[in-house]
Write a protein that holds these residues in place. Structure first.
Motif, mmCIF file in Angstrom:
data_model
loop_
_atom_site.group_PDB
_atom_site.id
_atom_site.type_symbol
_atom_site.label_atom_id
_atom_site.label_comp_id
_atom_site.label_asym_id
_atom_site.label_seq_id
_atom_site.Cartn_x
_atom_site.Cartn_y
_atom_site.Cartn_z
ATOM 1 N N LEU A 114 0.837 -1.197 0.000
ATOM 2 C CA LEU A 114 0.000 0.000 0.000
ATOM 3 C C LEU A 114 0.869 1.243 0.000
ATOM 4 O O LEU A 114 1.869 1.326 0.723
ATOM 5 C CB LEU A 114 -0.928 0.013 1.213
ATOM 6 C CG LEU A 114 -1.861 -1.192 1.382
ATOM 7 C CD1 LEU A 114 -2.672 -1.062 2.666
ATOM 8 C CD2 LEU A 114 -2.784 -1.334 0.180
ATOM 9 N N ASP A 133 0.243 5.175 0.698
ATOM 10 C CA ASP A 133 -0.765 6.099 1.236
ATOM 11 C C ASP A 133 -2.145 5.438 1.284
ATOM 12 O O ASP A 133 -3.159 6.055 0.963
ATOM 13 C CB ASP A 133 -0.833 7.384 0.396
ATOM 14 C CG ASP A 133 0.343 8.298 0.656
ATOM 15 O OD1 ASP A 133 0.928 8.220 1.759
ATOM 16 O OD2 ASP A 133 0.698 9.101 -0.243
ATOM 17 N N GLY A 134 -2.171 4.159 1.657
ATOM 18 C CA GLY A 134 -3.428 3.442 1.812
ATOM 19 C C GLY A 134 -4.009 2.888 0.538
ATOM 20 O O GLY A 134 -5.048 2.230 0.576
ATOM 21 N N ARG A 135 -3.373 3.139 -0.608
ATOM 22 C CA ARG A 135 -3.861 2.641 -1.884
ATOM 23 C C ARG A 135 -2.933 1.552 -2.385
ATOM 24 O O ARG A 135 -1.738 1.575 -2.107
ATOM 25 C CB ARG A 135 -3.941 3.776 -2.909
ATOM 26 C CG ARG A 135 -4.919 4.891 -2.541
ATOM 27 C CD ARG A 135 -4.763 6.066 -3.478
ATOM 28 N NE ARG A 135 -3.437 6.677 -3.348
ATOM 29 C CZ ARG A 135 -3.072 7.782 -3.994
ATOM 30 N NH1 ARG A 135 -3.913 8.356 -4.829
ATOM 31 N NH2 ARG A 135 -1.870 8.277 -3.834
#
Length: 526
Positions: free
Chosen positions: A379, A381-383
């Protein structure tokens, strides 16, 4: 892009051929009726109409074939543009043999010819043409038209059953062909090694086994093709026979049930001539059904090489990102490394330490999509990392610094081609190359070959660091930036990195405790 106009044009021309067949049947029926009446004028007109209808059918069939071939050529060109770049550059984790990939890129694309030239146009015509002929037959005998339409059910069922078996056989045959091609090409490439180790007999057995497998798969395809053709021809012949029996008994007046209609000789002949034409589009489709199975199997293999391109991502990283490796397994086939779980905070320097072969470099490569991930996820930044545009936003310094023939400035400018001379020289000096630049008369114009000859090990490392500094990216990935350096050079590079990495996310793999000391956090892999 595939020319759909040519494909649809071919389908319309095949459908129009059925219309010309109706005209020909009407002319023939009218000619027979005129001959029975001894009407020579009407007979001559009917013969002229038959000749014109025959010429029209020939022109329509030639046009349909040409339009289909044009559509097939366009389709193959489109696939070549899509597949060839993927074959020239193997994706990470691709363990296919080179010969297999080349066979798929060449032979499988050629296998698409019949699918686009014949099957797709004939599929449309097989739906429209029988309806057109049945409507024409209604004007002569609605019962004969109903018989034609009713027999479509077993005819279509037979094609579906045969097609399912043919699809499996065709896919197995293409797999065997690709394996044989890959095995042959790769063994030819390794022929000197094979001869040197005296392995000719064993490799010959491998090729013989692969060849026998292809032969067996081909026989399976032929068996299905013959059986499917027999089934389809049986139903077509049975349907034509039923129409012929009805028309003949109706003319003789010996039907075993009260006839709701009374046919004349012309009407009966018209319907009887149309009966084979009613099934001709479907028989053509059945003859091209093998093209469908081969084409669909080829598309499946080609999409394995060049899957549909994802929508362009505008999710570029513009600020130092946070990274998370969640139970990531790097799978190289025979060897799998992991799972690894770690978090790198935004704007921090994170050091990965551990013995050689533990997977430090593989984690960096996996983040960039250069190593196959067999489990877990990465991931940014969470993506998901695959949904983030990392290209152009990462500063990279690997264990081996690559060079191109050119000047020192050219080699540093690889990180940012649009950078001016002042920025390139500033990055070089910030990386500690200032003394070398001043000591050599050429300065930034120093000529280098593809091996970086003339530079010491430390200077080569500094060229890699200079590229990272010039890139000025929010994310740095450093793979052993001080390996094989003396203590003083390693300390200098560590100091440079500590100063320049402020405000960036840095993930570095290292054996050096001194370099790891500049990190805000570290993980020791074991």
């Amino acid at each position: 892009m595939i020319n759909r106009f040519d494909r649809r044009g071919a389908a319309l021309l095949w459908t129009a051929d059925s219309g010309a067949a109706i005209l020909m049947a009407a002319a023939l029926a009218a000619g027979v009726a005129a001959a029975a009446r001894h009407d020579h004028g009407a007979l001559r007109l009917a013969v002229g109409a038959m000749v014109a209808a025959a010429a029209l059918r020939a022109a329509l069939q030639i046009g349909a074939t040409d339009a289909g071939e044009i559509a097939a050529a366009d389709a193959k060109t489109s696939w070549r543009k899509r597949v060839y770049p993927r074959v020239l550059v193997a994706p990470p984790g691709d363990r296919r043999m080179l010969g297999e990939a080349v066979a798929d890129a060449v032979d499988r694309i050629e296998d698409l010819g019949g699918f686009h030239a014949r099957f797709l146009p004939l599929r449309r015509a097989a739906i429209l043409s029988p309806l057109v002929i049945a409507i024409a037959a209604v004007f002569a005998s609605w019962i004969a038209a109903a018989i034609m339409l009713a027999t479509l059910v077993p005819f279509g069922l037979g094609m579906a059953l045969a097609g399912t078996a043919a699809a499996r056989a065709a896919a197995r045959q293409l797999d065997a062909l690709s394996r044989l091609s890959g095995l042959f090409v790769d063994r030819v490439r390794a022929l000197p090694v094979i001869v040197g180790f005296g392995a000719q007999e064993r490799i010959g057995r491998h090729l013989a086994d692969a060849t026998r497998e292809v032969a067996a798969r081909t026989i399976d395809v032929l068996k299905v093709a013959f059986v499917s053709s027999a089934v389809i021809e049986f139903f077509a012949a049975l349907s034509v026979a039923m129409v012929a029996l009805y028309c003949g008994f109706n003319l003789l007046g010996i039907l075993p049930f009260p006839a709701p209609e009374r046919l004349t000789l012309g009407e009966a002949l018209f319907v009887l001539i149309l009966a084979p034409e009613f099934y001709l589009p479907m028989r053509r489709l059945a003859a091209a059904y093998h093209d469908k199975q081969v084409g669909e199997a080829a598309v499946e293999r080609l999409e394995g090489i060049a899957p549909p391109a994802p929508a362009p991502s505008d999710r570029a990283i513009e600020a130092p990102p946070a990274l998370r490796f969640d139970a990531v397994v790097v799978d190289y086939g025979e060897t799998a490394i992991g799972p690894f779980t770690l978090d790198v905070a935004s704007g921090s320097i994170f050091a990965l330490r551990g013995p050689t072969g533990i997977g430090k470099s593989s984690l960096l490569h996996a983040l960039l999509g250069l190593a196959p991930i067999g489990g877990g996820r990465i991931l940014v930044d969470g993506r998901d990392a695959g949904d983030v545009a990392l290209a152009g936003h990462v500063g990279w310094a690997g264990q081996s610094v690559a060079f191109i023939p050119g000047t020192l400035a050219d080699n540093i400018r690889l990180a940012r081609p649009e950078a001016d001379d002042a920025a390139v020289e500033a990055a070089a000096r910030d990386a500690g190359l200032g003394p070398m630049i001043e000591a050599r008369g050429e300065g930034m114009a120093l000529r280098l070959d593809h091996r970086g000859s003339g530079l010491s090990g430390g200077e080569r490392r500094r060229v890699g660091i200079a590229r990272v500094l010039l890139k000025d990216a929010p994310l740095w990935l450093l793979d052993e930036p001080t390996a094989d350096l003396d203590a003083r050079s390693a300390a200098d590079i560590a100091a440079i990195l500590a100063s320049a990495a402020s405000g960036r996310t840095v993930l570095m793999a290292t054996h050096s405790a001194e370099l790891a000391a500049i990190a805000t956090s570290e993980m020791v892999l074991a």
